[in-house]
Every structure is written in C-alpha cells, then in structure tokens.
Design an enzyme around this catalytic site. Structure first.
Site, PDB file in Angstrom:
ATOM      1  N   ARG A  15      37.953   2.463  23.543  1.00 60.22           N
ATOM      2  CA  ARG A  15      38.001   1.004  23.663  1.00 60.22           C
ATOM      3  C   ARG A  15      39.372   0.526  24.168  1.00 60.22           C
ATOM      4  O   ARG A  15      39.451  -0.292  25.085  1.00 60.22           O
ATOM      5  CB  ARG A  15      37.679   0.381  22.295  1.00 60.22           C
ATOM      6  CG  ARG A  15      37.566  -1.127  22.300  1.00 60.22           C
ATOM      7  CD  ARG A  15      37.242  -1.644  20.917  1.00 60.22           C
ATOM      8  NE  ARG A  15      38.239  -1.211  19.939  1.00 60.22           N
ATOM      9  CZ  ARG A  15      38.136  -1.394  18.631  1.00 60.22           C
ATOM     10  NH1 ARG A  15      37.073  -1.972  18.115  1.00 60.22           N
ATOM     11  NH2 ARG A  15      39.086  -0.982  17.813  1.00 60.22           N
ATOM     12  N   ASN A  33      33.069  -2.147  19.960  1.00 61.03           N
ATOM     13  CA  ASN A  33      32.420  -0.976  19.361  1.00 61.03           C
ATOM     14  C   ASN A  33      31.179  -1.444  18.610  1.00 61.03           C
ATOM     15  O   ASN A  33      31.259  -2.347  17.789  1.00 61.03           O
ATOM     16  CB  ASN A  33      33.369  -0.288  18.373  1.00 61.03           C
ATOM     17  CG  ASN A  33      34.419   0.548  19.065  1.00 61.03           C
ATOM     18  OD1 ASN A  33      34.372   0.752  20.272  1.00 61.03           O
ATOM     19  ND2 ASN A  33      35.373   1.039  18.288  1.00 61.03           N
TER      20      ASN A  33
END
Ligand code: MN
Length: 243
Positions: A15, A33
């Site tokens: 991420r 996420n």
C-alpha cells in the site's frame, strides 16, 4: 480506474509503495487494504499516470506477490490527492455540554489539536438532517476525557473513537476550503459525515450532515435514543441532578 489486487499484498509494504508511486506519477485517488486480504486502488488523472501506476500494481514492490489484478473503468471522482483510506487520522470526541444553553461539542484531532464545533442539536445519523455546527476555538487533548459538573452546568462524553479523513481534497486544506468529508468510528456515530461551511467569519457556521451509506439511519434520532455517556453510562440530566 478501480483495481483489485490479490495475492500476498498486505503486510508487505504494498500500500505504501503504491502511494509513493502514485504521487511520483501524479495519479490521483486512493488505496485501501480490504478485509479479505486484497488491496483496492482507485486511480484517475492523466492516462500516462494511471497506466504507469497500473503497471506498478501488477509488479508490486519487492516482497509482495501479486497473483491477480482485476481492473474496471469507473467514473472520475475529481480527487486532488492520492490518499490512504481505511487508516485512522486521529481521535474524535462528542461531548454534551450544559452551559448557558445545552449543546454538543464535536472535536476532531487535526495536526495535534482538537478542532471544535458547537452543535446545538447534536449529530444525527439521518442523512436528511442538517445540523448547524458553529466552529469554536481549538481545544486541548486533555479536555477529551473530561466529564463532570462545571460551574453552572456539566459535561458528559457522549461519544468517542477515531476517524478517517475522506473526500477528494487533502486535510487540513479541505477544512480551510469549507468542505470536509470524514468517516467516524465511534460507539454511536459511524460511517461517513460531511462538514460544509455556510458562513465564514469570526464564528464560522457549518452544517454537519450524515452521508448516505450503510451506517445511515433515516428517521432516527441518535441524540434522543442514546443519551448516556459512553464513559460512565450517566446522562447529562442525571449529572445535573434532574433540574
Ligand atoms: Mn461547549
């Protein structure tokens, strides 16, 4: 575009790497996420930037293992940043306060201070309800836990938790521009909310509005239905001795 990335992509810096890459390329949007272990990415902007990001998402950073990237074309949302979604931006608290007039104080942690709004009727989980919120001076963190009698009144901690920044514009600029979207994770309040400034000046006036999402409760009146403190269970009426 909206991309779902599956594989070994959480807990491996995927991420954060996607954020760095998007910012380097000038792509706008967000990354989050998901609970099922995948990573969801919304990207928009110049085609070159979006394509560049997509190429990166298919590879991933070292240590990640991308099995599959499914891409879908979606509408442009007008983002002015590339942000991480689903992470806490800080704490929030709503205190019910009896002073000259009874009101609720909404406070959001922004850059180390508690930005504060006095909301006469309190927040609502009904998206059709717009509540006046008068911006007041920032408060200290230390005040967040305060509950008890005050001279001529009292305070209870009506709700608290943490929040995520949302919307298309980065904070605190969104607040400065007068339209800020955020997601609350409290005991009573949850889901998306917006603060919309309607009148600038010395005591700026805003509207606090619940956004239409899964947590919205049309027709509800959370202030009347759940008057108790989330800390002690007492109500402000009980604290004031029933007068
Ligand atoms: Mn107050």
């Amino acid at each position: 575009m909206r991309a779902i990335v599956r594989g070994r992509v959480q807990g491996v810096g995927y991420r954060d790497a996607a954020v760095r890459q998007a910012r380097r390329l000038g792509a706008m949007g967000w990354v989050r996420n998901e609970d099922d272990g995948s990573v969801l990415v919304h990207a928009e902007g110049l085609e070159e930037a979006v394509e560049g990001l997509l190429a990166f998402l298919r590879e991933g950073p070292r240590g990640a293992g991308v099995d599959e990237v499914s891409v879908e074309r979606v509408k442009v949302e007008g983002h002015e940043q590339f942000a991480v979604r689903g992470v806490s931006a800080g704490v929030f608290v709503v205190q019910e306060h009896a002073a000259t007039a009874r009101h609720f104080d909404l406070r959001l942690e922004v850059d180390g201070a508690m930005r504060s709004w006095a909301v006469p009727k309190g927040p609502s989980m009904d998206p059709a309800v717009k509540r006046l919120a008068v911006q007041v001076e920032d408060h200290a963190f230390a005040h967040n836990d305060f509950e008890g009698p005050t001279e001529g009144g009292g305070v209870i901690v009506w709700d608290r938790g943490h929040y995520e920044q949302g919307g298309r514009v980065a904070w605190p600029e969104a607040l400065e521009r007068g339209h800020a979207v955020f997601v609350l994770h409290g005991e009573k309040l949850s889901g998306g909310f917006a603060l919309q400034r309607t009148r600038p000046g010395g005591k700026p006036q805003w509207l606090l509005i619940k956004r239409r999402d899964e947590q919205a409760a049309p027709g509800s009146d959370v202030v009347a239905e759940q008057p108790q403190s989330v800390v002690s269970g007492t109500t402000l009426d009980e604290l004031l001795g029933g007068d």
